[in-house]
Scaffold this motif. Sequence first.
Motif, PDB file in Angstrom:
ATOM      1  N   LYS A  20       0.818  -1.212   0.000  1.00 44.78           N
ATOM      2  CA  LYS A  20       0.000   0.000   0.000  1.00 44.78           C
ATOM      3  C   LYS A  20       0.851   1.262   0.000  1.00 44.78           C
ATOM      4  CE  LYS A  20      -1.474  -1.776   3.843  1.00 44.78           C
ATOM      5  NZ  LYS A  20      -2.434  -2.201   4.832  1.00 44.78           N
ATOM      6  N   ASP A  44      -4.952  -5.722  -0.307  1.00 42.84           N
ATOM      7  CA  ASP A  44      -5.377  -5.326   1.041  1.00 42.84           C
ATOM      8  C   ASP A  44      -6.818  -5.812   1.216  1.00 42.84           C
ATOM      9  OD1 ASP A  44      -4.797  -4.163   3.428  1.00 42.84           O
ATOM     10  OD2 ASP A  44      -4.200  -2.239   2.555  1.00 42.84           O
ATOM     11  N   SER A  45      -7.100  -6.500   2.321  1.00 39.02           N
ATOM     12  CA  SER A  45      -8.403  -7.173   2.432  1.00 39.02           C
ATOM     13  C   SER A  45      -9.569  -6.186   2.318  1.00 39.02           C
ATOM     14  CB  SER A  45      -8.485  -7.932   3.760  1.00 39.02           C
ATOM     15  OG  SER A  45      -8.254  -7.055   4.830  1.00 39.02           O
ATOM     16  N   GLU A  46      -9.381  -4.963   2.868  1.00 39.11           N
ATOM     17  CA  GLU A  46     -10.453  -3.961   2.825  1.00 39.11           C
ATOM     18  C   GLU A  46     -10.735  -3.533   1.387  1.00 39.11           C
ATOM     19  OE1 GLU A  46      -7.765  -3.921   4.594  1.00 39.11           O
ATOM     20  OE2 GLU A  46      -8.391  -3.959   6.699  1.00 39.11           O
ATOM     21  N   ASN A  51      -2.078   2.027   9.966  1.00 41.56           N
ATOM     22  CA  ASN A  51      -2.440   1.149   8.850  1.00 41.56           C
ATOM     23  C   ASN A  51      -3.753   1.601   8.230  1.00 41.56           C
ATOM     24  OD1 ASN A  51      -2.176  -1.186   7.133  1.00 41.56           O
ATOM     25  ND2 ASN A  51      -3.824  -2.093   8.332  1.00 41.56           N
ATOM     26  N   LYS A  52      -4.724   1.953   9.083  1.00 43.42           N
ATOM     27  CA  LYS A  52      -6.029   2.382   8.545  1.00 43.42           C
ATOM     28  C   LYS A  52      -5.886   3.727   7.838  1.00 43.42           C
ATOM     29  CE  LYS A  52      -8.039  -0.416   9.055  1.00 43.42           C
ATOM     30  NZ  LYS A  52      -8.162  -1.594   8.133  1.00 43.42           N
ATOM     31  N   GLU A 109      -4.547   3.146   4.585  1.00 44.90           N
ATOM     32  CA  GLU A 109      -5.589   2.530   3.743  1.00 44.90           C
ATOM     33  C   GLU A 109      -6.618   3.550   3.253  1.00 44.90           C
ATOM     34  OE1 GLU A 109      -5.280  -2.006   5.536  1.00 44.90           O
ATOM     35  OE2 GLU A 109      -7.146  -0.895   5.818  1.00 44.90           O
TER      36      GLU A 109
HETATM   37 MG    MG Z   1      -5.808  -4.039   5.360  1.00 40.85          MG
END
Ligand code: MG
Length: 407
Positions: free
Chosen positions: A128, A153-155, A225-226, A229
Amino acid sequence: MSRLQNVTVLGATGTIGVHTLDVIARHPERFRAHALTANSRVEPLFEQCKQFQPAYAVMLDADAAERLRLMLRDAGLSTEVLYGMQALEKVASLPEVDVVMAAIVGAAGLKPAMAAARSGKRVLLANKETLVMSGSLFMEAVREGAATLLPIDSEHNAIFQVLPSKQGKNLTQNGVKRILLTASGGPFRKASHAELVTATPAQALNHPNWVMGPKITIDSATLMNKGLEVIEARWLFNATPDQVDVVVHPQSVIHSMVEYIDGSVLAQLGSPDMRTPIAYALGYPDRLESGVATLDLFKVARLDFEAPDTTRFPCLVLSYEALRRGGTAPAILNAANEIAVQAFLLQKIGFMDIPRMIESVLADANIEDASSLQHVIAADGWARHAAQQWMKASGIELSGMESGIAC
Ligand code: MG
Ligand code: NAD
């Protein structure tokens, strides 16, 4: 795509790399590991070479590459060993390569990911930091290279799955009101401010739901991390900062949601296992068996949601601010964070010093247009230096810290 696909796995020995090879090994009729890369640890890459027999193996480090070469020769394997950043870029853009998994951690992943985009690969983007540092340039490289970009990225993979397959220019054209990025809240979701001040690396590395590399695990504990993201979503989905909201969801079962203008909220659910987004991106548009356990909703029993606490987790606010400032601000945020995480893991600074240090570096920064890769890399280098100066000014020894430019 039924032909055998050649896959380059950048960062093959990391958490994402290992999961990727696990999915590849389940589908030998579809995928072949053509090139595998690692930083400096020889043994794990050697083991992977024995199993997958790639055409190329790349180490960042020259001495490590020499050791690997000898080990492979003794084992009677013909894998060609290369080293250095240019070799990483090379295996990301070889004409015979169809798919590139970009799973190097941090700014070091930028140039190889860019090379894959420019040469029109199917780019599976886990790194990312590439989008955070150079979102506009990277998306341009994807367009110009006619690459296919699929988020790992899972999101973002979840969002990609619930957006319409035919996407308009921006979210509004798709009838989307906003994106709801879910966050587990990390190991310190319920910690007091005083507990955060004294939090140790061992506590921060103890993530409740996901097994990940150390850098992203610390980022998950700070909520950086968020924040990264949110910036990643801005570029992947052409979202405005106001269209991306963060929802703390401790069970990590809903991987993210999209709210449409008619009030519909679509979500993607699953066990927290990165092999789901990896298999989705490898097989897209087909669905592949991934080895992921069935989601047992009776065991999950309930799904909770909370608003993020930006007082205890200021990294989230700093990220939105950097995104709104634009230009090189996100690259500076990212580089200062990489130094801060390294310093925290070496127990040179405390947990709450991470946001303090990043805030101070951003406050001193001269934000410029991120109009070329040189600008971005210069901003990254400046921020690393500024972060180290911050440490020195606070009387902190720099010994043991990686020096120099990461990308
Ligand atoms: Mg993630
Ligand atoms: P990791 O630390 O487990 O692995 C990193 C890999 O990159 C290793 O193979 C290492 O050898 C290589 N590497 C490290 N520094 C390098 C350098 N300077 N030059 C070349 N190679 C280098 O990390 P990870 O958890 O697998 O994460 C990889 C990327 O994927 C990160 O950008 C992370 O944010 C992203 N990501 C990870 C997860 C996860 O579940 N692990 C989830 C979403 C996104």
